[in-house]
Design a protein around this motif. Structure first.
Motif, mmCIF file in Angstrom:
data_model
loop_
_atom_site.group_PDB
_atom_site.id
_atom_site.type_symbol
_atom_site.label_atom_id
_atom_site.label_comp_id
_atom_site.label_asym_id
_atom_site.label_seq_id
_atom_site.Cartn_x
_atom_site.Cartn_y
_atom_site.Cartn_z
ATOM 1 N N ALA A 205 25.864 0.222 76.817
ATOM 2 C CA ALA A 205 26.511 -0.266 78.038
ATOM 3 C C ALA A 205 27.954 -0.702 77.766
ATOM 4 C CB ALA A 205 25.707 -1.430 78.620
ATOM 5 N N TYR A 206 28.162 -1.372 76.637
ATOM 6 C CA TYR A 206 29.513 -1.830 76.303
ATOM 7 C C TYR A 206 30.434 -0.637 76.074
ATOM 8 C CZ TYR A 206 33.062 -5.005 74.362
ATOM 9 O OH TYR A 206 34.208 -5.740 74.145
ATOM 10 N N ALA A 207 29.920 0.403 75.426
ATOM 11 C CA ALA A 207 30.715 1.601 75.174
ATOM 12 C C ALA A 207 31.173 2.242 76.478
ATOM 13 C CB ALA A 207 29.907 2.608 74.354
ATOM 14 N N GLU A 208 30.303 2.249 77.463
ATOM 15 C CA GLU A 208 30.664 2.823 78.760
ATOM 16 C C GLU A 208 31.774 2.008 79.420
ATOM 17 O OE1 GLU A 208 26.961 2.890 80.816
ATOM 18 O OE2 GLU A 208 26.237 4.707 79.792
ATOM 19 N N GLY A 209 31.633 0.689 79.412
ATOM 20 C CA GLY A 209 32.658 -0.171 80.001
ATOM 21 C C GLY A 209 33.964 -0.112 79.234
ATOM 22 N N TRP A 210 33.877 -0.106 77.910
ATOM 23 C CA TRP A 210 35.053 -0.053 77.042
ATOM 24 C C TRP A 210 35.855 1.211 77.321
ATOM 25 C CZ3 TRP A 210 36.564 2.918 72.609
ATOM 26 C CH2 TRP A 210 37.469 2.290 71.736
ATOM 27 N N THR A 211 35.158 2.328 77.410
ATOM 28 C CA THR A 211 35.824 3.604 77.638
ATOM 29 C C THR A 211 36.466 3.666 79.023
ATOM 30 O OG1 THR A 211 34.276 4.736 76.162
ATOM 31 C CG2 THR A 211 35.488 6.105 77.724
ATOM 32 N N LYS A 212 35.711 3.313 80.030
ATOM 33 C CA LYS A 212 36.223 3.424 81.402
ATOM 34 C C LYS A 212 37.378 2.471 81.658
ATOM 35 C CE LYS A 212 34.981 2.875 86.278
ATOM 36 N NZ LYS A 212 36.094 3.752 86.650
ATOM 37 N N LEU B 290 25.424 -4.037 62.926
ATOM 38 C CA LEU B 290 24.837 -2.932 63.688
ATOM 39 C C LEU B 290 24.034 -1.994 62.799
ATOM 40 C CD1 LEU B 290 27.768 -1.935 66.084
ATOM 41 C CD2 LEU B 290 25.839 -3.475 66.532
ATOM 42 N N THR B 291 22.913 -1.545 63.296
ATOM 43 C CA THR B 291 22.118 -0.531 62.611
ATOM 44 C C THR B 291 22.753 0.836 62.849
ATOM 45 O OG1 THR B 291 20.724 -0.057 64.531
ATOM 46 C CG2 THR B 291 20.039 -1.883 63.083
ATOM 47 N N PRO B 292 22.409 1.842 62.028
ATOM 48 C CA PRO B 292 22.936 3.186 62.275
ATOM 49 C C PRO B 292 22.657 3.673 63.696
ATOM 50 C CG PRO B 292 21.963 3.093 60.097
ATOM 51 C CD PRO B 292 21.650 1.779 60.756
ATOM 52 N N ALA C 274 24.703 4.882 69.075
ATOM 53 C CA ALA C 274 24.644 4.671 70.524
ATOM 54 C C ALA C 274 26.034 4.385 71.077
ATOM 55 C CB ALA C 274 23.696 3.518 70.846
ATOM 56 N N PHE C 275 26.819 3.576 70.352
ATOM 57 C CA PHE C 275 28.178 3.272 70.807
ATOM 58 C C PHE C 275 29.092 4.482 70.655
ATOM 59 C CE2 PHE C 275 32.536 1.943 70.378
ATOM 60 C CZ PHE C 275 32.683 1.005 71.390
ATOM 61 N N GLU C 276 29.079 5.108 69.490
ATOM 62 C CA GLU C 276 30.049 6.164 69.193
ATOM 63 C C GLU C 276 29.783 7.448 69.969
ATOM 64 O OE1 GLU C 276 30.382 6.660 64.976
ATOM 65 O OE2 GLU C 276 31.189 4.634 64.671
ATOM 66 N N THR C 277 28.548 7.699 70.349
ATOM 67 C CA THR C 277 28.248 8.886 71.139
ATOM 68 C C THR C 277 29.007 8.846 72.466
ATOM 69 O OG1 THR C 277 26.058 9.166 70.158
ATOM 70 C CG2 THR C 277 26.418 10.168 72.321
ATOM 71 N N ILE C 278 29.137 7.660 73.029
ATOM 72 C CA ILE C 278 29.834 7.497 74.310
ATOM 73 C C ILE C 278 31.333 7.276 74.113
ATOM 74 C CG2 ILE C 278 30.050 5.995 76.340
ATOM 75 C CD1 ILE C 278 27.002 5.444 75.981
ATOM 76 N N ALA C 279 31.690 6.407 73.185
ATOM 77 C CA ALA C 279 33.078 5.971 73.049
ATOM 78 C C ALA C 279 33.873 6.761 72.021
ATOM 79 C CB ALA C 279 33.119 4.482 72.687
ATOM 80 N N GLY C 280 33.224 7.680 71.320
ATOM 81 C CA GLY C 280 33.883 8.409 70.240
ATOM 82 C C GLY C 280 35.216 9.043 70.598
ATOM 83 N N PRO C 281 35.317 9.787 71.697
ATOM 84 C CA PRO C 281 36.601 10.418 72.028
ATOM 85 C C PRO C 281 37.746 9.418 72.193
ATOM 86 C CG PRO C 281 34.841 11.458 73.273
ATOM 87 C CD PRO C 281 34.237 10.274 72.586
ATOM 88 N N LEU C 282 37.487 8.291 72.850
ATOM 89 C CA LEU C 282 38.545 7.292 72.999
ATOM 90 C C LEU C 282 38.825 6.616 71.663
ATOM 91 C CD1 LEU C 282 40.555 5.789 74.750
ATOM 92 C CD2 LEU C 282 38.734 4.191 75.388
ATOM 93 N N MET C 283 37.808 6.400 70.850
ATOM 94 C CA MET C 283 38.031 5.851 69.515
ATOM 95 C C MET C 283 38.996 6.740 68.738
ATOM 96 S SD MET C 283 34.161 4.702 68.406
ATOM 97 C CE MET C 283 34.684 4.285 66.737
ATOM 98 N N ALA D 136 30.401 7.816 61.542
ATOM 99 C CA ALA D 136 29.813 9.103 61.192
ATOM 100 C C ALA D 136 30.832 10.086 60.641
ATOM 101 C CB ALA D 136 29.135 9.707 62.431
ATOM 102 N N GLY D 137 32.114 9.686 60.623
ATOM 103 C CA GLY D 137 33.150 10.555 60.075
ATOM 104 C C GLY D 137 33.682 11.545 61.085
#
Length: 289
Positions: free
Chosen positions: A171-178, A263-265, A270-279, A288-289
């Motif tokens: 949920a945080y990843a979605e808000g962070w990205t948007k 955080l666990t892997p 869960a975070f990076e799948t959503i926020a990865g492009p903006l990261m 994950a590299g």
């Protein structure tokens, strides 16, 4: 000493305004304290001006206009209420009054700008710039993984009992990205500045200096160092060193990269799948590299 409230109000009304926002637990309070420590700036704490007072005042004016249009309790020619295009000066005056009520002895003579910090300001940019077109905005950005960890710890008693940390990371990843993408889009061509939480750790003198200069304040090494010392983690936390955790404190650990210990892997994924492009755009390396 008696205050000349009229002269004080006149002085404040002449100053540029700025607003600070960002995702929850991104360091907006630290930035607010840093800005307020500069002798030429006033930065109020969480007033919720744009998501509380402005809507309240707007509704009051609309109700007044409606009652006048209906001739409520009126037995003679009445008036029209002010339209929406006429609200900006009222909101400007309301913010000046809010700052004046919270000067706490500050002399207005040396001020160059007045502002306020509420994290939700990042979601009120359209309203901010339609109401105060010349306002400056500071977006505080932090690695969303650190933000998610800190926010989950801080707010978990208010979250649904069944929400796991992995759910929250998603949920945080979605808000962070948007919110960051929306703010960047709205900020194009505006007086918009981003300050990185990490830069305030690794290169505080330059990050703070750029921030002060963006707001029209002195960014000299002496001014920067004085403000940084006044807003240091040690001082704000009551003497703890960075990394020493107090989960009950608003200033929990004050460090960068603590997410890797928490955080666990699966939660990271869960975070990076959503926020990865903006990261990638912002330069935050994926686990994950």
């Amino acid at each position: 000493m008696n205050r000349d409230l009229v002269a004080e109000q006149r002085r404040l009304s002449s100053l540029p305004m700025f607003f600070v926002g960002g995702l929850p637990r991104s360091g907006t309070t630290w930035v607010q304290q840093l800005l307020n420590a500069h002798p030429a700036l006033v930065c109020l704490g969480e007033s919720h001006f744009f998501n509380d007072l402005v809507p309240t005042l707007t509704r009051a004016v609309e109700l007044y206009g409606q009652r006048r249009a209906e001739g409520h309790d009126t037995w003679a020619p009445t008036v029209r209420g002010p339209g929406s295009a006429m609200l900006a000066p009222m909101m400007h005056a309301a913010f000046v009054a809010l700052v004046q009520a919270n000067l706490d002895g500050r002399d207005t003579a040396g001020l160059v700008a007045i502002g306020e910090k509420t994290p939700d300001n990042i979601m009120s940019l359209g309203r901010i710039w339609s109401t105060l077109p010349g306002a400056r905005f500071v977006n505080v950005i932090r690695d969303g993984r650190d933000g998610a960890v800190s926010a989950y710890i801080r707010f978990r008693t208010k979250l649904p009992a069944e929400m796991t940390q992995e759910d929250y990371c998603r949920a945080y990843a979605e808000g962070w990205t948007k919110r960051i993408r929306d703010a960047r889009a709205l900020g194009r061509g505006r007086r918009y500045h981003e300050v990185r939480y990490e830069a305030l750790h690794t290169d505080p003198d330059n990050a703070a200096g750029e921030l002060f200069r963006f707001l029209g304040a002195d960014g000299s090494p002496e001014s920067v160092r004085t403000a940084l010392d006044a807003a240091s983690f040690e001082r704000l936390s009551g003497g703890r060193k960075r990394g020493q955790e107090d989960s009950a404190s608003h200033y929990r650990r004050g460090e960068v990269g603590g997410w890797a210990e928490v955080l666990t892997p699966a939660e990271v994924e869960a975070f990076e799948t959503i926020a990865g492009p903006l990261m990638d755009e912002l330069g935050y390396a994926r686990a994950a590299g």
